[in-house]
Structures are given as C-alpha cells and as structure tokens.
Motif scaffolding. Structure first.
Motif, PDB file in Angstrom:
ATOM      1  N   TYR A  43       0.816  -1.224   0.000  1.00 18.85           N
ATOM      2  CA  TYR A  43       0.000   0.000   0.000  1.00 18.85           C
ATOM      3  C   TYR A  43       0.847   1.270   0.000  1.00 18.85           C
ATOM      4  O   TYR A  43       0.470   2.276  -0.609  1.00 18.85           O
ATOM      5  N   PHE A  44       1.981   1.242   0.699  1.00 17.13           N
ATOM      6  CA  PHE A  44       2.813   2.450   0.842  1.00 17.13           C
ATOM      7  C   PHE A  44       4.275   2.060   0.670  1.00 17.13           C
ATOM      8  O   PHE A  44       4.757   1.140   1.323  1.00 17.13           O
ATOM      9  N   ASP A  45       4.984   2.800  -0.180  1.00 24.26           N
ATOM     10  CA  ASP A  45       6.371   2.425  -0.474  1.00 24.26           C
ATOM     11  C   ASP A  45       7.362   2.904   0.585  1.00 24.26           C
ATOM     12  O   ASP A  45       8.553   2.610   0.498  1.00 24.26           O
ATOM     13  N   GLY A  46       6.889   3.628   1.582  1.00 23.17           N
ATOM     14  CA  GLY A  46       7.787   4.070   2.639  1.00 23.17           C
ATOM     15  C   GLY A  46       7.039   4.883   3.676  1.00 23.17           C
ATOM     16  O   GLY A  46       5.840   5.181   3.530  1.00 23.17           O
ATOM     17  N   LYS A  47       7.746   5.270   4.725  1.00 21.20           N
ATOM     18  CA  LYS A  47       7.136   5.985   5.836  1.00 21.20           C
ATOM     19  C   LYS A  47       6.644   7.373   5.420  1.00 21.20           C
ATOM     20  O   LYS A  47       5.595   7.829   5.885  1.00 21.20           O
ATOM     21  N   ALA A  48       7.378   8.037   4.536  1.00 22.23           N
ATOM     22  CA  ALA A  48       6.957   9.376   4.096  1.00 22.23           C
ATOM     23  C   ALA A  48       5.616   9.308   3.370  1.00 22.23           C
ATOM     24  O   ALA A  48       4.733  10.143   3.587  1.00 22.23           O
ATOM     25  N   ALA A  49       5.459   8.316   2.502  1.00 22.78           N
ATOM     26  CA  ALA A  49       4.192   8.151   1.774  1.00 22.78           C
ATOM     27  C   ALA A  49       3.058   7.824   2.735  1.00 22.78           C
ATOM     28  O   ALA A  49       1.925   8.294   2.571  1.00 22.78           O
ATOM     29  N   LEU A  50       3.352   7.030   3.740  1.00 23.41           N
ATOM     30  CA  LEU A  50       2.354   6.662   4.737  1.00 23.41           C
ATOM     31  C   LEU A  50       1.936   7.878   5.572  1.00 23.41           C
ATOM     32  O   LEU A  50       0.747   8.105   5.818  1.00 23.41           O
ATOM     33  N   PHE A  51       2.916   8.680   5.981  1.00 22.18           N
ATOM     34  CA  PHE A  51       2.609   9.888   6.751  1.00 22.18           C
ATOM     35  C   PHE A  51       1.772  10.849   5.907  1.00 22.18           C
ATOM     36  O   PHE A  51       0.796  11.427   6.395  1.00 22.18           O
ATOM     37  N   ALA A  52       2.143  11.009   4.638  1.00 32.16           N
ATOM     38  CA  ALA A  52       1.393  11.898   3.744  1.00 32.16           C
ATOM     39  C   ALA A  52      -0.050  11.428   3.610  1.00 32.16           C
ATOM     40  O   ALA A  52      -0.987  12.244   3.648  1.00 32.16           O
ATOM     41  N   ALA A  53      -0.251  10.140   3.467  1.00 31.31           N
ATOM     42  CA  ALA A  53      -1.610   9.594   3.349  1.00 31.31           C
ATOM     43  C   ALA A  53      -2.399   9.815   4.627  1.00 31.31           C
ATOM     44  O   ALA A  53      -3.598  10.127   4.591  1.00 31.31           O
ATOM     45  N   PHE A  54      -1.729   9.664   5.768  1.00 36.74           N
ATOM     46  CA  PHE A  54      -2.395   9.885   7.051  1.00 36.74           C
ATOM     47  C   PHE A  54      -2.832  11.344   7.182  1.00 36.74           C
ATOM     48  O   PHE A  54      -3.962  11.638   7.582  1.00 36.74           O
ATOM     49  N   VAL A  55      -1.951  12.278   6.820  1.00 38.87           N
ATOM     50  CA  VAL A  55      -2.283  13.704   6.893  1.00 38.87           C
ATOM     51  C   VAL A  55      -3.447  14.027   5.960  1.00 38.87           C
ATOM     52  O   VAL A  55      -4.388  14.739   6.336  1.00 38.87           O
ATOM     53  N   ALA A  59      -7.159  15.482   7.012  1.00 37.03           N
ATOM     54  CA  ALA A  59      -7.643  16.739   6.431  1.00 37.03           C
ATOM     55  C   ALA A  59      -8.998  16.532   5.756  1.00 37.03           C
ATOM     56  O   ALA A  59      -9.911  17.349   5.905  1.00 37.03           O
ATOM     57  N   CYS A  60      -9.133  15.435   5.028  1.00 36.57           N
ATOM     58  CA  CYS A  60     -10.399  15.145   4.332  1.00 36.57           C
ATOM     59  C   CYS A  60     -11.531  14.877   5.322  1.00 36.57           C
ATOM     60  O   CYS A  60     -12.694  15.152   5.026  1.00 36.57           O
ATOM     61  N   THR A 116       3.891  18.498   2.998  1.00 42.63           N
ATOM     62  CA  THR A 116       2.685  17.666   2.969  1.00 42.63           C
ATOM     63  C   THR A 116       1.635  18.205   3.939  1.00 42.63           C
ATOM     64  O   THR A 116       0.460  18.330   3.589  1.00 42.63           O
ATOM     65  N   PHE A 117       2.073  18.527   5.143  1.00 43.11           N
ATOM     66  CA  PHE A 117       1.163  19.060   6.154  1.00 43.11           C
ATOM     67  C   PHE A 117       0.549  20.377   5.679  1.00 43.11           C
ATOM     68  O   PHE A 117      -0.664  20.586   5.771  1.00 43.11           O
ATOM     69  N   TRP A 118       1.406  21.271   5.166  1.00 42.35           N
ATOM     70  CA  TRP A 118       0.933  22.578   4.716  1.00 42.35           C
ATOM     71  C   TRP A 118      -0.081  22.452   3.578  1.00 42.35           C
ATOM     72  O   TRP A 118      -1.152  23.063   3.612  1.00 42.35           O
ATOM     73  N   GLU A 119       0.256  21.642   2.580  1.00 39.58           N
ATOM     74  CA  GLU A 119      -0.605  21.532   1.395  1.00 39.58           C
ATOM     75  C   GLU A 119      -1.951  20.898   1.693  1.00 39.58           C
ATOM     76  O   GLU A 119      -2.948  21.222   1.044  1.00 39.58           O
ATOM     77  N   ASN A 120      -1.994  19.984   2.657  1.00 40.43           N
ATOM     78  CA  ASN A 120      -3.235  19.264   2.938  1.00 40.43           C
ATOM     79  C   ASN A 120      -4.035  19.838   4.097  1.00 40.43           C
ATOM     80  O   ASN A 120      -5.191  19.463   4.294  1.00 40.43           O
ATOM     81  N   GLY A 121      -3.421  20.726   4.877  1.00 40.81           N
ATOM     82  CA  GLY A 121      -4.118  21.317   6.018  1.00 40.81           C
ATOM     83  C   GLY A 121      -4.279  22.812   5.863  1.00 40.81           C
ATOM     84  O   GLY A 121      -5.283  23.285   5.312  1.00 40.81           O
ATOM     85  N   PRO A 122      -3.306  23.598   6.338  1.00 41.25           N
ATOM     86  CA  PRO A 122      -3.439  25.064   6.291  1.00 41.25           C
ATOM     87  C   PRO A 122      -3.738  25.625   4.901  1.00 41.25           C
ATOM     88  O   PRO A 122      -4.594  26.508   4.772  1.00 41.25           O
ATOM     89  N   ALA A 123      -3.069  25.129   3.864  1.00 45.55           N
ATOM     90  CA  ALA A 123      -3.287  25.692   2.523  1.00 45.55           C
ATOM     91  C   ALA A 123      -4.710  25.447   2.038  1.00 45.55           C
ATOM     92  O   ALA A 123      -5.315  26.312   1.385  1.00 45.55           O
TER      93      ALA A 123
END
Length: 197
Positions: A43-55, A59-60, A116-123
């Motif tokens: 499902y996720f190729d690494g921790k960064a991708a997993l964190f991005a998906a979680f964020v 947000a959604c 990732t946090f900025w683009e999916n939350g504050p932005a």
C-alpha cells in the motif's frame, strides 16, 4: 479507500502519536495495524508516503466539517463565527496538535513532511476561506483586495490565547464560553477591517 488501507492508516496514526515520525518504524506500524510488512509495503512504499496519506486522510475528514457553514449561504458574521469555532476546535484537537508537533520537530530533516502538512491542512483551509471571501466581495458584503492574506489573518486571530498554549501543553481555558469569546472577538476585529462600507 479500502478497509485494509484505513486499518493501516489508523495503526500508523497511533504509532506516529506515540513515537513521533523519526521513532515510528514500518515494522511497528505493521504490527499495530495488524498486517504484515509485505502488505504494508503493497500500500505504501515508505514511511513518508504513509505519513502523507495519514495527513491527507485527517484533512479530508476534518476540514469539510470546519467549513460547513461556508456552503450554507449564511450572513458573513454568522458564517465566520461558525468557521472560527470549528477552526479553534480543530487546531486544538489531539490529532492536530500531534501532527503539528511532529512536523515542527522534523521539518529541518524531513522538509517533505512540512510541505505535505501545509498543502493538505493550512493551505486547503486558507484557499477555502479565500474563495468564500472573494465571493462575498463580489456580492458587496465584504471588501478584500487580497483574500488569501485576509484568510491567513483570520486564522491567526482564531489562534489567540488558546492555540500556542495548547501546543506547549500549558494550562488554558478550553471551555465553550472561552472558545465562543475568542471566535466572536476574532470575527468582530476581522469585520472591522473587511466589512464593506
């Protein structure tokens, strides 16, 4: 999103909250989520991708609720007070505080997390409010030459007194009355500048 993917993201959120980003390993996440490492990597190729998906998932789930009044065509003051209340609650929620602390502590080493946090939350929040402000300006209700800047100002006002203290884990009054006071004061100050003459 499949049930398995949701299961993984739930487990990942618990591990990130407990160990931070650096301390979270894919092995720990797989174990907490009740899946094999092979399944996790499918499902996720690494921790960064997993964190991005979680964020993105958080947000959604949270942002549409925070901006529900924007879609209801309420008067500007009523809309902004509702958004203010919701944003204060969102910014001071355990998940938002956890994500903020992780991103701030890891931003120097993992700038992609901050992006990732900025683009999916504050932005997203700023963009949503800026669009509404533009619409209100076109209707003659408000006057904003720079709606993105105005949206950022509004969110800054909503952070008064509560947000920083919560991020620092200091005692702070989180009663409904206090949140209402902050939201209403923020809106009145904002409209003092941006209400159309």
């Amino acid at each position: 999103m499949t049930a398995k993917c949701q299961q993984i993201l739930t487990g990942a959120g618990e591990i990130f909250a407990e160990f931070g980003y650096e301390g979270a390993s894919m092995s720990l996440i797989a174990r907490r989520a009740g899946v094999s490492k092979g399944t996790l990597y499918n499902y996720f190729d690494g921790k960064a991708a997993l964190f991005a998906a979680f964020v993105r998932r958080k947000a959604c789930q949270e942002l549409p609720h925070a901006f529900r009044s924007v879609r209801e065509d309420l008067p500007p003051r009523e809309t902004l007070i509702d958004v203010g209340r919701a944003i204060i609650a969102l910014m001071t929620s355990p998940t938002a505080l956890m994500l903020y602390r992780i991103v701030v502590s890891e931003a120097a080493h993992f700038p992609l997390l901050a992006q990732t946090f900025w683009e999916n939350g504050p932005a997203v929040a700023i963009g949503t409010l800026a669009k509404w402000l533009t619409e209100q300006s076109s209707r003659g209700q408000l006057r904003t030459d720079d709606p993105v800047f105005a949206a950022e100002q509004f969110f800054a006002l909503c952070q008064t007194r509560i947000a920083m203290r919560r991020r620092l884990q200091l005692p702070v009054d989180m009663s409904e009355a206090e949140i209402e006071h902050i939201a209403t004061s923020a809106v009145d100050m904002f409209l003092g500048l941006y209400r159309a003459p």
